[in-house]
Design a protein around this motif. Sequence first.
Motif, PDB file in Angstrom:
ATOM      1  N   PRO A  59       0.823  -1.212   0.000  1.00 51.92           N
ATOM      2  CA  PRO A  59       0.000   0.000   0.000  1.00 51.92           C
ATOM      3  C   PRO A  59       0.857   1.263   0.000  1.00 51.92           C
ATOM      4  O   PRO A  59       1.692   1.453   0.895  1.00 51.92           O
ATOM      5  CB  PRO A  59      -0.804  -0.120   1.294  1.00 51.92           C
ATOM      6  N   THR A  60       0.653   2.107  -0.997  1.00 57.59           N
ATOM      7  CA  THR A  60       1.486   3.299  -1.161  1.00 57.59           C
ATOM      8  C   THR A  60       1.475   4.189   0.076  1.00 57.59           C
ATOM      9  O   THR A  60       2.527   4.662   0.524  1.00 57.59           O
ATOM     10  CB  THR A  60       1.017   4.106  -2.385  1.00 57.59           C
ATOM     11  N   ALA A  61       0.288   4.412   0.621  1.00 56.71           N
ATOM     12  CA  ALA A  61       0.182   5.314   1.779  1.00 56.71           C
ATOM     13  C   ALA A  61       0.984   4.784   2.964  1.00 56.71           C
ATOM     14  O   ALA A  61       1.607   5.561   3.704  1.00 56.71           O
ATOM     15  CB  ALA A  61      -1.279   5.500   2.172  1.00 56.71           C
ATOM     16  N   VAL A  62       0.987   3.469   3.146  1.00 61.01           N
ATOM     17  CA  VAL A  62       1.717   2.876   4.274  1.00 61.01           C
ATOM     18  C   VAL A  62       3.216   2.924   4.021  1.00 61.01           C
ATOM     19  O   VAL A  62       4.001   3.281   4.907  1.00 61.01           O
ATOM     20  CB  VAL A  62       1.254   1.425   4.516  1.00 61.01           C
ATOM     21  N   VAL A  63       3.628   2.566   2.815  1.00 61.72           N
ATOM     22  CA  VAL A  63       5.056   2.585   2.484  1.00 61.72           C
ATOM     23  C   VAL A  63       5.620   3.997   2.622  1.00 61.72           C
ATOM     24  O   VAL A  63       6.677   4.209   3.241  1.00 61.72           O
ATOM     25  CB  VAL A  63       5.288   2.057   1.048  1.00 61.72           C
ATOM     26  N   GLU A  64       4.919   4.970   2.061  1.00 62.58           N
ATOM     27  CA  GLU A  64       5.403   6.349   2.128  1.00 62.58           C
ATOM     28  C   GLU A  64       5.420   6.867   3.563  1.00 62.58           C
ATOM     29  O   GLU A  64       6.375   7.555   3.970  1.00 62.58           O
ATOM     30  CB  GLU A  64       4.539   7.243   1.236  1.00 62.58           C
ATOM     31  N   SER A  65       4.391   6.543   4.327  1.00 59.78           N
ATOM     32  CA  SER A  65       4.316   7.010   5.707  1.00 59.78           C
ATOM     33  C   SER A  65       5.436   6.405   6.549  1.00 59.78           C
ATOM     34  O   SER A  65       6.070   7.099   7.354  1.00 59.78           O
ATOM     35  CB  SER A  65       2.961   6.663   6.323  1.00 59.78           C
ATOM     36  N   TYR A  66       5.699   5.108   6.345  1.00 58.35           N
ATOM     37  CA  TYR A  66       6.739   4.498   7.174  1.00 58.35           C
ATOM     38  C   TYR A  66       8.124   4.944   6.735  1.00 58.35           C
ATOM     39  O   TYR A  66       9.026   5.119   7.576  1.00 58.35           O
ATOM     40  CB  TYR A  66       6.662   2.972   7.178  1.00 58.35           C
ATOM     41  N   ALA A  67       8.320   5.142   5.446  1.00 59.44           N
ATOM     42  CA  ALA A  67       9.605   5.650   4.979  1.00 59.44           C
ATOM     43  C   ALA A  67       9.889   7.020   5.590  1.00 59.44           C
ATOM     44  O   ALA A  67      11.017   7.296   6.036  1.00 59.44           O
ATOM     45  CB  ALA A  67       9.612   5.736   3.454  1.00 59.44           C
ATOM     46  N   ARG A  68       8.867   7.845   5.637  1.00 62.40           N
ATOM     47  CA  ARG A  68       9.031   9.171   6.256  1.00 62.40           C
ATOM     48  C   ARG A  68       9.309   9.030   7.752  1.00 62.40           C
ATOM     49  O   ARG A  68      10.188   9.713   8.297  1.00 62.40           O
ATOM     50  CB  ARG A  68       7.769   9.997   6.016  1.00 62.40           C
ATOM     51  N   TYR A  69       8.591   8.140   8.416  1.00 62.73           N
ATOM     52  CA  TYR A  69       8.772   7.928   9.853  1.00 62.73           C
ATOM     53  C   TYR A  69      10.178   7.413  10.173  1.00 62.73           C
ATOM     54  O   TYR A  69      10.819   7.863  11.131  1.00 62.73           O
ATOM     55  CB  TYR A  69       7.722   6.938  10.348  1.00 62.73           C
ATOM     56  N   ALA A  70      10.662   6.459   9.369  1.00 55.66           N
ATOM     57  CA  ALA A  70      11.963   5.837   9.638  1.00 55.66           C
ATOM     58  C   ALA A  70      13.123   6.619   9.054  1.00 55.66           C
ATOM     59  O   ALA A  70      14.285   6.335   9.377  1.00 55.66           O
ATOM     60  CB  ALA A  70      11.970   4.411   9.088  1.00 55.66           C
ATOM     61  N   GLY A  71      12.829   7.578   8.177  1.00 49.46           N
ATOM     62  CA  GLY A  71      13.895   8.361   7.564  1.00 49.46           C
ATOM     63  C   GLY A  71      14.650   7.609   6.489  1.00 49.46           C
ATOM     64  O   GLY A  71      15.873   7.753   6.356  1.00 49.46           O
ATOM     65  N   VAL A  72      13.925   6.791   5.707  1.00 47.67           N
ATOM     66  CA  VAL A  72      14.557   6.028   4.632  1.00 47.67           C
ATOM     67  C   VAL A  72      13.811   6.290   3.326  1.00 47.67           C
ATOM     68  O   VAL A  72      12.782   6.968   3.301  1.00 47.67           O
ATOM     69  CB  VAL A  72      14.543   4.515   4.949  1.00 47.67           C
ATOM     70  N   HIS A  73      14.329   5.729   2.227  1.00 48.96           N
ATOM     71  CA  HIS A  73      13.675   5.867   0.931  1.00 48.96           C
ATOM     72  C   HIS A  73      12.556   4.832   0.797  1.00 48.96           C
ATOM     73  O   HIS A  73      12.613   3.755   1.397  1.00 48.96           O
ATOM     74  CB  HIS A  73      14.687   5.687  -0.199  1.00 48.96           C
ATOM     75  N   GLN A 249      -5.359   0.722   5.991  1.00 50.47           N
ATOM     76  CA  GLN A 249      -5.999   1.978   6.394  1.00 50.47           C
ATOM     77  C   GLN A 249      -5.586   2.383   7.812  1.00 50.47           C
ATOM     78  O   GLN A 249      -5.239   3.542   8.069  1.00 50.47           O
ATOM     79  CB  GLN A 249      -7.515   1.842   6.305  1.00 50.47           C
ATOM     80  N   ILE A 250      -5.614   1.417   8.725  1.00 50.59           N
ATOM     81  CA  ILE A 250      -5.276   1.727  10.119  1.00 50.59           C
ATOM     82  C   ILE A 250      -3.791   2.068  10.241  1.00 50.59           C
ATOM     83  O   ILE A 250      -3.416   3.003  10.959  1.00 50.59           O
ATOM     84  CB  ILE A 250      -5.645   0.543  11.031  1.00 50.59           C
ATOM     85  N   ALA A 251      -2.942   1.322   9.542  1.00 51.58           N
ATOM     86  CA  ALA A 251      -1.505   1.593   9.611  1.00 51.58           C
ATOM     87  C   ALA A 251      -1.183   3.000   9.124  1.00 51.58           C
ATOM     88  O   ALA A 251      -0.370   3.716   9.733  1.00 51.58           O
ATOM     89  CB  ALA A 251      -0.744   0.556   8.784  1.00 51.58           C
ATOM     90  N   ALA A 252      -1.814   3.415   8.036  1.00 52.21           N
ATOM     91  CA  ALA A 252      -1.571   4.758   7.518  1.00 52.21           C
ATOM     92  C   ALA A 252      -2.008   5.825   8.515  1.00 52.21           C
ATOM     93  O   ALA A 252      -1.330   6.844   8.698  1.00 52.21           O
ATOM     94  CB  ALA A 252      -2.307   4.939   6.187  1.00 52.21           C
ATOM     95  N   GLN A 253      -3.132   5.599   9.187  1.00 52.61           N
ATOM     96  CA  GLN A 253      -3.588   6.555  10.202  1.00 52.61           C
ATOM     97  C   GLN A 253      -2.629   6.580  11.396  1.00 52.61           C
ATOM     98  O   GLN A 253      -2.323   7.641  11.945  1.00 52.61           O
ATOM     99  CB  GLN A 253      -4.996   6.180  10.670  1.00 52.61           C
TER     100      GLN A 253
END
Length: 360
Positions: A59-73, A249-253
């Motif tokens: 899921p794009t929203a989850v991948v992008e959100s976690y990448a931002r959270y972890a500071g990775v690409h 959905q929940i992970a992205a939130q």
Amino acid sequence: MNKLVKSLMNDNLIPLKPYESARRLFSGGQDWLNANESPYASDYQIDSENFNRYPSCQPTAVVESYARYAGVHTDQVLVTRGADEGIELLIRTFCTPGKSNVLICPPTYGMYAISAETCDVGVRQVPLNDDFSLDVDGICAQQDVNLLFICSPNNPTGTRVAAADIERVLSHFADSALVVVDEAYIEFDDGDAWAARLDEFDNLVILRTLSKAFGLAGLRCGFTLASGDIIRSLMKVIAPYPIPEPVAQIAAQALSDEGVTRVNVQVKKLNLLRNTLQEELAQRAGITLVGDITANFVLFHFADCEALMAFLVENGMLIRNQSKQHNLQNCLRATVGNEDQNARLLSLIDQFIEQKGVSA
């Protein structure tokens, strides 16, 4: 086991025992302090409009959100069904059944060995030193291993693995093995995170989860962080639809700015509660603290731990007996709960100590 099942089952599976998860060990309890879950639950909104469609593999929203959270690409992130699926995918992708080996450092998380054994992959062991530090010389003396699993903060000892030790292991195995740093509890010790160093070590893999600090153990959502080449290799073996739509959905939130802020507040509170619980346990007769407290649990030694454990279970208080682990005889692990749960645990321990006449 009937003859047909035994005749068809893979030979390497016949002697194996399933992982003794918290829910398998006990069917009921009033206070669950045995699985390192968060005592906090949050509300989330679910949109069922697309439940008739298969979900996205990643899921794009989850991948992008976690990448931002972890500071990775984003190409360094793989979303999995809990960190446990990440362990299994690494073994299936980078180990050959009947030939390859993984290395673990007990006492540590049990699923590394079980996942390897179910895939007919050998398990080499280099136990932690008596102070629960890595035996780096012993690790580096190992040959013919494909994956090394290092848990930091370590479960069940609550100890942080020294950065210099991990660096040495990464460098030693730079051309021969992947070093997997399991950071399931990293939010409780965020100064020791390795995500910022992914670009520095091609053989570094990091496991993360939303089960602990994020309070979403029931969601089963984890992350594998690694180089783009490693992530693309794992994509060859991952299931086509690993992340259900409600989970995405929940992970992205949970990974939104609001969600991360909430988790940070909860982690600070849990760390304070953990410190208090440790201090209180240390004052109890017969209890000796073991390891450290860089995660959300406290490990302690009690000579009659089996009787104490039985008493707690009888009273609906569930913690975890770690006595079967290497070098942890008569040790119990208690998850940090909320104020009431921690107070009830201490009260029950006091009752047991008084009944048994345990002296300091």
